[in-house]
Design a protein around this motif. Structure first.
Motif, mmCIF file in Angstrom:
data_model
loop_
_atom_site.group_PDB
_atom_site.id
_atom_site.type_symbol
_atom_site.label_atom_id
_atom_site.label_comp_id
_atom_site.label_asym_id
_atom_site.label_seq_id
_atom_site.Cartn_x
_atom_site.Cartn_y
_atom_site.Cartn_z
ATOM 1 N N GLN A 187 0.832 -1.207 0.000
ATOM 2 C CA GLN A 187 0.000 0.000 0.000
ATOM 3 C C GLN A 187 0.864 1.253 0.000
ATOM 4 N N ALA A 188 1.839 1.284 0.905
ATOM 5 C CA ALA A 188 2.709 2.450 1.020
ATOM 6 C C ALA A 188 3.514 2.659 -0.256
ATOM 7 N N ARG A 189 4.033 1.588 -0.803
ATOM 8 C CA ARG A 189 4.873 1.719 -2.001
ATOM 9 C C ARG A 189 4.061 2.124 -3.223
ATOM 10 N N ARG A 203 1.816 6.020 5.845
ATOM 11 C CA ARG A 203 1.836 4.557 5.915
ATOM 12 C C ARG A 203 3.232 4.029 6.235
ATOM 13 N N TYR A 204 4.257 4.630 5.633
ATOM 14 C CA TYR A 204 5.624 4.223 5.962
ATOM 15 C C TYR A 204 5.907 4.465 7.448
ATOM 16 N N LEU A 222 11.288 4.448 7.954
ATOM 17 C CA LEU A 222 11.267 5.799 8.505
ATOM 18 C C LEU A 222 11.936 6.777 7.533
ATOM 19 N N THR A 223 13.039 6.347 6.929
ATOM 20 C CA THR A 223 13.708 7.177 5.926
ATOM 21 C C THR A 223 12.782 7.427 4.740
ATOM 22 N N ALA A 224 12.073 6.376 4.293
ATOM 23 C CA ALA A 224 11.132 6.528 3.183
ATOM 24 C C ALA A 224 10.007 7.489 3.550
ATOM 25 N N ALA A 225 9.560 7.448 4.812
ATOM 26 C CA ALA A 225 8.505 8.357 5.267
ATOM 27 C C ALA A 225 8.977 9.804 5.194
#
Length: 449
Positions: A187-189, A203-204, A222-225
């Motif tokens: 979902q997040a990706r 979501r991340y 967390l980095t992706a967020a």
């Protein structure tokens, strides 16, 4: 081998299965068993005197043994699986279950080679509606999630979304925690690849708190967020997400903390900081953005009005070129509204590295969308920012367009909040004293000179 196969084919039907199965260990013990396996499979599939029941029984055993790692050499195993598939595929109606088993093994081998798209296509070709066996919804869900994950590794987000939508219809069918977490990551990706960066960041960040996930993976999420929050459209919604990430004590250890803190505190970003951040972005996060024909015409028309000015425009850019460009320009525009009471179109253009007309167009769109509070004076070519912003920075009421959903107080800038609290405390104290004086409970004496 041919003589043994001919001999076993002549046995009574009840004895053929065990006889052919006994050949499998013997064949696999050879240095290069590919040729004899091909001969065995061809006999099972294409010779009518073997029979369909025996063929399925022996082929199922062969697929099982190959799946258990009877052939250790990766390339040899891959060749055996591919050749077996090529032999059986013309008879897939009769050997559907065995073909699916071989395809799953081939997908595993391709995935280990990081051939993501090829592995996904092999899985796509498997039959999920089998006439020979019942495929449960939870098994289908696992396959669909795996296809999505593989396609996203090669940035094929359009096709991945198709299988994500199929998985979304089946996610209720499982209680397996691991599968549910994999679905949430998909979902997040998907949101990330579709440039729904605010949704992806939320979501991340949610996944980064889940204890079942490996610590290194949670750090990566967390980095992706943070990355998605930085790329999101500037405005009150992004302010809430930035505040949540900034207050997360783990963020201070990330390489992206500098740009996160600057965005949260509404500091203007410099080109060197942007270049550094750009190095960690994925290709889809650096995608080109097209300028609409209306915006292009508006920018060109506004630029014509500057031909009589003595000072030429310092930039010829008519809009952001990438997703990152747009995010940084919108942020710097929002940050400038916290610094200046007003700014000319030319001054804003110099700040954003845009033509004056393009700078006005960007500000107008943000005001229309409730992401910037201010008004535009096109006669004097000035943008006026609303001055009363102490307690209302993140609320997003824009130029007479009405209320936007109230945002969480982001805490920036802190000094203004402290000043407001001091004023409020002093006003409350004065009100209490006045009330006591009116009731005669306190008397004010003149100071002694």
């Amino acid at each position: 081998m041919e003589s043994k196969l001919a001999q076993y084919s002549a046995l009574p039907q009840k004895d053929k299965g065990l006889a052919f199965i006994s050949l499998i260990p013997e064949v696999l013990a050879q240095t290069d068993p590919a040729r004899d396996i091909h001969t065995l499979v061809d006999t099972l599939i294409n010779h009518d005197n073997v029979g369909l029941v025996v063929g399925r029984q022996v082929l199922s055993e062969l697929v099982k043994v190959l799946g258990e790692g009877a052939i250790q050499d990766h390339d040899l195993r891959k060749r055996v699986v591919e050749e077996t598939l090529a032999t059986v595929l013309p008879r897939i109606v009769s050997y559907e279950e065995q073909v699916n088993g071989l395809k799953f093994q081939l997908a595993d081998l391709l995935e280990s080679e990081e051939e993501w798209s090829e592995a996904a296509r092999v899985l796509m070709s498997t039959s999920m509606e089998s006439g020979q066996r019942s495929v449960s919804d939870s098994d289908k869900l696992r396959v669909y999630i795996r296809i999505v994950r593989l396609l996203l590794e090669d940035e094929e987000s359009v096709q991945a979304e198709t299988y994500y939508n199929r998985a979304a219809l089946l996610v209720h069918s499982t209680t397996d925690r691991e599968v549910i977490l994999q679905f949430k990551l998909c979902q997040a990706r998907i949101s990330d690849y579709n440039r729904k960066f605010l949704e992806a960041a939320g979501r991340y960040h949610e996944l980064s708190y889940i204890g079942e996930i490996d610590e290194e993976e949670r750090r990566h999420m967390l980095t992706a967020a943070v990355t998605c929050a930085v790329l999101a459209p500037a405005g009150p919604n992004r302010s809430r997400v930035l505040a949540s990430l900034y207050r997360d004590e783990r963020s201070a250890d990330l390489s992206t903390y500098n740009i996160l803190s600057k965005m949260f505190l509404d500091h203007i970003l410099r080109p060197t900081e942007i270049k550094e951040f750009e190095q960690i972005l994925k290709p889809h996060q650096l995608a080109k953005v097209a300028i609409s024909s209306n915006d292009r015409l508006a920018s060109a028309g506004n630029n014509d009005s500057y031909n009589d000015d003595n000072e030429p425009a310092t930039s010829t850019r008519t809009g952001p070129s990438t997703v990152l460009d747009r995010a940084v320009m919108e942020h710097n525009l929002l940050a400038s509204s916290k610094i200046y009471n007003n700014i000319t179109f030319r001054g804003l253009g110099n700040l954003l590295d845009l033509t004056p007309g393009a700078a006005e167009t960007m500000a107008r769109k943000m005001i229309e969308q409730g992401r910037l509070r201010g008004t535009i004076d096109q006669v004097d070519k000035i943008i006026w920012f609303e001055s009363d912003r102490e307690e209302d920075d993140a609320q997003g009421r824009a130029g007479g367009l009405g209320e936007v959903e109230e945002a969480e107080d982001t805490g920036a800038p802190f000094t203004k909040r402290w000043d407001a609290q001091i004023r409020l405390t002093a006003a409350n104290a004065e009100s209490i004293v006045q009330h006591l004086i009116e009731r005669g409970l306190v008397q004010i004496t003149a100071p002694v000179v």
